[in-house]
Design an enzyme around this catalytic site. Structure first.
Site, short mmCIF file in Angstrom:
data_model
loop_
_atom_site.label_atom_id
_atom_site.label_comp_id
_atom_site.label_asym_id
_atom_site.label_seq_id
_atom_site.Cartn_x
_atom_site.Cartn_y
_atom_site.Cartn_z
CE1 TYR A 400 -2.16 3.46 2.16
CE2 TYR A 400 -3.54 2.63 0.37
CZ TYR A 400 -3.21 3.63 1.28
OH TYR A 400 -3.91 4.80 1.26
CD GLU A 401 4.44 2.14 4.48
OE1 GLU A 401 4.12 1.56 5.50
OE2 GLU A 401 5.62 2.45 4.20
CG LEU A 402 5.66 0.00 -3.85
CD1 LEU A 402 7.02 0.71 -3.83
CD2 LEU A 402 5.88 -1.48 -4.14
N GLY A 405 3.12 5.94 -2.69
CA GLY A 405 4.36 6.65 -3.03
C GLY A 405 4.55 6.72 -4.53
#
Ligand SMILES: *[C@@H]1O[C@H](CO)[C@@H](O)[C@H](O)[C@H]1NC(C)=O
Ligand SMILES: *[C@@H]1O[C@H](CO)[C@@H](O)[C@H](O)[C@H]1NC(C)=O
Ligand SMILES: *[C@@H]1O[C@H](CO)[C@@H](O)[C@H](O)[C@H]1NC(C)=O
Ligand SMILES: *[C@@H]1O[C@H](CO)[C@@H](O)[C@H](O)[C@H]1NC(C)=O
Ligand SMILES: *[C@@H]1O[C@H](CO)[C@@H](O)[C@H](O)[C@H]1NC(C)=O
Length: 487
Positions: A400-402, A405
């Site tokens: 998700y963070e990826l 970003g």
């Protein structure tokens, strides 16, 4: 067998320094200091026997004739029909006569001085002439003294060619450089004394008397590019016989042109004894009337003629640059091109090192013009998103963070992505599609031990992809070094 394959029959000239079996010449010149003999010519073996009385007489100048015997001089020896001198000296000059029964023979002997400054005496040379390419043979022989001769040397112009040979011999086809003085020197012992006998040939090599058909060298028709107002030299050269002539011919209907000059003919003898001639026609201050007319050069001999023509044509404008200047220019241009290509190649290969070096030198950030706004969120504050690719970290939260970003980076284009392949990733299907759009130079591969040192290409590349920052003085360097642990 084709008769052309047969070698040409050559005249053979043989010069042999044989002593005559008897002395038939009535006038004899001999060099002082050499062994010499006189031999009666009608001496049969029957005459040789001792019981037949033989007498030798000498007379010189106004002196009465005196009978010679071994007691009259230690240098004289009598052997049957032969009178020997060991050696002959200047005072032996005179008239000699031999008498046996009612036979008699007379000689006039002239003993000349030895040339002390040369290996031979000029007055005592035998001249021979040989044609170029014909056989030249020189054999050193002396039949009368043969049994006494220890060694014989052959000299050319007093430089030793062959030595200690039994019968030194030269046999070759004559060339012009074979001309010279050839001396055969025979060394012999007599009564414990060393003597020498020198026989010298003056060899003259002359050109071949057979004629060749003369030829002009080069093409028959020559176009010479010229500029009006300039001078030109037309060079005509020919291979010819000595008596052949070379001349220039050109239209002179309107009277002779004062600007045209025939230069002096230059002739050089070839090694075959033929001639190489060249004659230059100089045309000064070329005018329109000199263009497109024939300038003929002819060589003429009894065997025929040969003609070649020159035509002057106006030099084309584009060919204005002289040939050598043009060639030189091309070479320089190519060299510069090669140098530029090399430089560019080097810059591409070492672009990372060059940029790092530049930053180190200038201590400034050349990327700051891509302005970074003061943004609130953490992601927005970042200028780089570093993704370390490793299968074990691929959890859902990370994904998700990826993804978010990546959105910031790829859609908003505010962050640049650096992808680090920590462990080799062969299967990229688990990665978000968008990551595949990443430029290849933004993917760094971690290569275990090789990348450990922070001097390694890995860290350099990472540093390169990171924004530059001004070094803060007084800060401990070790603080900013990457700390690595193997996991
Ligand atoms: C030959 O002998 C003479 C003396 O008779 C001498 O002067 C000369 O040097 C000798 N030549 C050579 C080549 O030894
Ligand atoms: C040798 O021959 C050349 C050419 O024939 C001549 O010029 C020269 O005088 C000769 N030398 C002697 C010593 O006879
Ligand atoms: C030359 O011959 C003599 C006698 O014939 C001899 O004594 C002498 O040793 C010989 N010299 C050489 C170099 O052969
Ligand atoms: C003319 O050309 C010949 C060779 O073709 C050369 O040997 C000669 O030196 C030239 N002469 C001049 C005056 O350039
Ligand atoms: C030059 O030679 C050409 C061909 O050999 C000939 O036709 C021409 O008449 C000659 N010109 C002169 C001026 O001799």
């Amino acid at each position: 067998m084709n008769c052309r394959e047969l070698p040409l029959t050559l005249w053979v000239l043989i010069f042999v320094s044989t002593a005559e079996s008897c002395t038939s010449r009535p006038h004899i010149t001999v060099v002082e200091g050499e062994p010499f003999y006189l031999k009666y010519c009608s001496c049969s073996p029957a005459h040789e026997i001792e019981t037949i009385t033989k007498s030798w007489y000498k007379s010189s100048g106004s002196q009465e004739r005196v009978e010679l015997n071994p007691r009259s001089s230690s240098r004289i020896a009598l052997h049957g029909c032969v009178l020997e001198f060991w050696p002959v000296e200047l005072n032996d000059t005179g008239s000699y006569s031999f008498q046996m029964e009612n036979y008699t023979q007379k000689w006039k002997l002239n003993v000349i001085r030895r040339n002390k400054h040369s290996c031979f005496t000029e007055r005592q040379v035998t001249s021979k002439t040989v044609e170029v390419k014909k056989s030249l043979q020189i054999t050193c022989e002396n039949s009368y003294y043969q049994t006494l001769v220890n060694s014989t040397s052959l000299y050319k112009n007093c430089k030793k060619l062959l030595e200690n040979n039994n019968n030194p011999t030269i046999k070759k086809n004559a060339e012009l450089e074979d001309q010279g003085y050839y001396s055969c020197v025979h060394f012999l012992h007599h009564n414990g004394k060393l003597f020498n006998i020198t026989k010298t040939f003056n060899i003259t090599v002359v050109e071949d008397h057979s004629n060749i058909v003369p030829v002009l060298l080069g093409p028959k028709l020559n176009h010479v590019a010229v500029e009006l107002g300039k001078d030109v030299r037309l060079n005509c050269s020919a291979l010819l016989n000595e008596e052949d002539v070379v001349y220039w011919m050109f239209g002179e209907e309107n009277g002779s042109d004062p600007n045209i000059h025939e230069e002096k003919e230059i002739r050089i003898m070839t090694s075959e004894g033929k001639w190489h001639a060249s004659k230059v026609l100089r045309i000064e201050n070329i005018g329109e009337n000199n263009l497109n007319v024939l300038y003929n050069c002819t060589v003429a001999s009894t065997g025929g003629t040969d003609t070649k023509s020159f035509i002057l044509v106006r030099k084309a404008d584009m060919a204005d640059i002289p040939g050598h200047v043009f060639t030189r220019g091309m070479i320089i241009a190519v060299l510069i091109l090669v140098a530029v290509v090399c430089l560019v190649t080097v810059c591409v290969i070492y672009r990372v090192d060059l940029v790092l070096f530049y930053r180190h030198l200038m201590r400034r950030d050349e990327t700051l013009t891509a302005v970074v706004d003061e943004i609130h969120s953490l992601i927005e504050k970042s200028r780089r998103l570093i993704i370390v690719l490793s299968k074990s970290y691929m959890s859902n939260e990370v994904r998700y963070e990826l993804e978010s970003g990546l959105h910031e980076a790829l859609v908003e284009r505010k962050i640049k992505i650096i992808l680090i392949e920590f462990t080799p990733v062969t299967d990229f299907t688990f990665l978000p599609q968008s990551l595949k759009l990443l430029k290849s130079h933004r993917v760094l591969k971690w290569k275990a031990d090789k990348s450990l040192s922070y001097n390694s290409r890995f860290w350099k590349n990472l540093l390169y992809l990171m924004p530059a920052k001004t070094a803060k003085p007084g800060r401990d360097e070790s603080e900013v070094l990457p700390v690595l642990s193997e996991s």
